[in-house]
Design an enzyme around this catalytic site. Structure first.
Site, PDB file in Angstrom:
ATOM      1  N   HIS A 180       0.802  -1.223   0.000  1.00  0.00           N
ATOM      2  CA  HIS A 180       0.000   0.000   0.000  1.00  0.00           C
ATOM      3  C   HIS A 180       0.840   1.281   0.000  1.00  0.00           C
ATOM      4  O   HIS A 180       0.358   2.334   0.401  1.00  0.00           O
ATOM      5  CB  HIS A 180      -0.955   0.001   1.208  1.00  0.00           C
ATOM      6  CG  HIS A 180      -2.037  -1.030   1.099  1.00  0.00           C
ATOM      7  ND1 HIS A 180      -2.613  -1.654   2.179  1.00  0.00           N
ATOM      8  CD2 HIS A 180      -2.646  -1.563   0.012  1.00  0.00           C
ATOM      9  CE1 HIS A 180      -3.540  -2.515   1.768  1.00  0.00           C
ATOM     10  NE2 HIS A 180      -3.570  -2.480   0.457  1.00  0.00           N
TER      11      HIS A 180
ATOM     12  N   CYS B 284       6.387  20.654 -11.109  1.00  0.00           N
ATOM     13  CA  CYS B 284       5.280  21.358 -11.777  1.00  0.00           C
ATOM     14  C   CYS B 284       4.541  22.341 -10.858  1.00  0.00           C
ATOM     15  O   CYS B 284       3.703  23.107 -11.323  1.00  0.00           O
ATOM     16  CB  CYS B 284       4.291  20.357 -12.381  1.00  0.00           C
ATOM     17  SG  CYS B 284       3.169  19.608 -11.192  1.00  0.00           S
TER      18      CYS B 284
ATOM     19  N   GLY C 252      -0.665  -9.996  12.067  1.00  0.00           N
ATOM     20  CA  GLY C 252      -1.184  -8.695  12.495  1.00  0.00           C
ATOM     21  C   GLY C 252      -2.042  -7.993  11.463  1.00  0.00           C
ATOM     22  O   GLY C 252      -2.027  -6.771  11.370  1.00  0.00           O
ATOM     23  N   THR C 253      -2.816  -8.773  10.713  1.00  0.00           N
ATOM     24  CA  THR C 253      -3.742  -8.137   9.777  1.00  0.00           C
ATOM     25  C   THR C 253      -5.149  -8.667  10.017  1.00  0.00           C
ATOM     26  O   THR C 253      -5.326  -9.847  10.327  1.00  0.00           O
ATOM     27  CB  THR C 253      -3.320  -8.347   8.302  1.00  0.00           C
ATOM     28  OG1 THR C 253      -4.370  -7.892   7.443  1.00  0.00           O
ATOM     29  CG2 THR C 253      -2.978  -9.790   7.984  1.00  0.00           C
TER      30      THR C 253
END
Ligand SMILES: NC(=O)c1ccc[n+]([C@@H]2O[C@H](COP(=O)([O-])OP(=O)(O)OC[C@H]3O[C@@H](n4cnc5c(N)ncnc54)[C@H](O)[C@@H]3O)[C@@H](O)[C@H]2O)c1
Ligand SMILES: [Zn+2]
Length: 250
Positions: A118, A154, A190-191
């Protein structure tokens, strides 16, 4: 040692290829709030208000204030014992770490070649003219100034280098994950295993023949489909099985 830990340790020591997928729980002991669970970030904020392209288009400053607040919290956090064990394991060529976390703690613990599913909260990317050109950049200052930050080439708005709800995963990241699914052991740590496509990886690895296990103090919905669920905190489990990933994984 607990029976389940012994079972996992045995599988790991016989493995040539080991893939680990981590989520926010691996950073909980470092003081990083998880998204779900009793102290989860989403208790006070709705993801659809903040972590979406739509929210950013509507109110970039509000979205950035939230990320800036998280960055300042993370700047004070240190890797914990779970990150340290995974960093040691990453020295073996047969080992791959995929993380859903954007906090950078695996890298700070010394893990090599982390697959960041992610993205990273420490990266910025142009949200205007140069968007999609792969021109992200790293900025580790805890508080960004100005807010929202600007793209140097930009001058347009910059966004955080993270994957938002509803956004596609980078195809190069997916290709690396695909290769890592062909492993002997796939460990999910841990998810909450509810954010897809990340949550699908452990099931895909199982279909390809991997032994699959989860480490999470609260068994997830995915646990029933896996070979083993260890209902303990990652920072307690991993140091106990540190020596299990050995040179057979080279
Ligand atoms: N640290 C971070 O970078 C961070 C923090 C919060 C959310 N996220 C984002 O949340 C999304 C996915 O959610 P998720 O599944 O990673 O997190 P989640 O918050 O949905 O789930 C965290 C899980 O960790 C478990 N847990 C809590 N303490 C633990 C411990 N000590 N050891 C092991 N497990 C523990 C909880 O029971 C829960 O199931 C991702 O998109 C990710 O980018 C990232
Ligand atoms: Zn730009």
């Amino acid at each position: 040692m607990d029976d389940r830990l012994q079972q996992l340790a045995k599988r790991l020591s016989g493995a040539t290829r080991v893939t680990v997928m981590t989520g926010a729980g691996v950073s909980a002991a470092s003081g990083v709030p998880t998204f779900r669970g009793p102290h989860g970030l989403w208790r006070s904020f709705r993801p659809e208000d903040l972590a979406t392209p739509h929210a950013f288009a509507r109110d970039p400053r509000m979205v950035w204030e939230w990320y800036d607040w998280r960055r300042s919290q993370l700047a004070a956090c240190e890797p914990n014992a779970a990150h340290d064990v995974l960093a040691r394991w990453s020295a073996h060529p047969g080992f791959t770490l995929i993380t859903q976390n954007v906090d950078g703690l695996h890298e700070r613990a010394g893990t090599r070649d982390v697959i960041r599913f992610h993205g990273s909260i420490w990266e910025l990317q142009c949200a205007e003219e140069c968007r999609g050109s792969g021109s992200g950049w790293e900025d580790r200052t805890a508080h960004l100034d100005p807010l929202p930050p600007r793209c140097p080439p930009c001058g347009g708005l910059a966004g955080p280098g993270v994957v938002w709800f509803g956004e596609a995963i980078d195809p190069a990241v997916l290709a690396r994950c695909e290769r890592a699914l062909a492993c002997d052991v796939f460990l999910s740590i841990g998810t909450s295993s509810i954010v897809y496509p990340a949550a699908g990886l452990v099931h895909a690895a199982k279909r390809l023949g991997a032994f699959t296990a989860e480490i999470n103090p609260e068994a997830t919905e995915a646990a029933g489909d896996l070979n083993l669920a260890i209902a303990m905190p990652a920072e307690d489990v991993l140091p106990q099985i540190l020596g299990s990933v050995t040179s057979s994984c080279d």
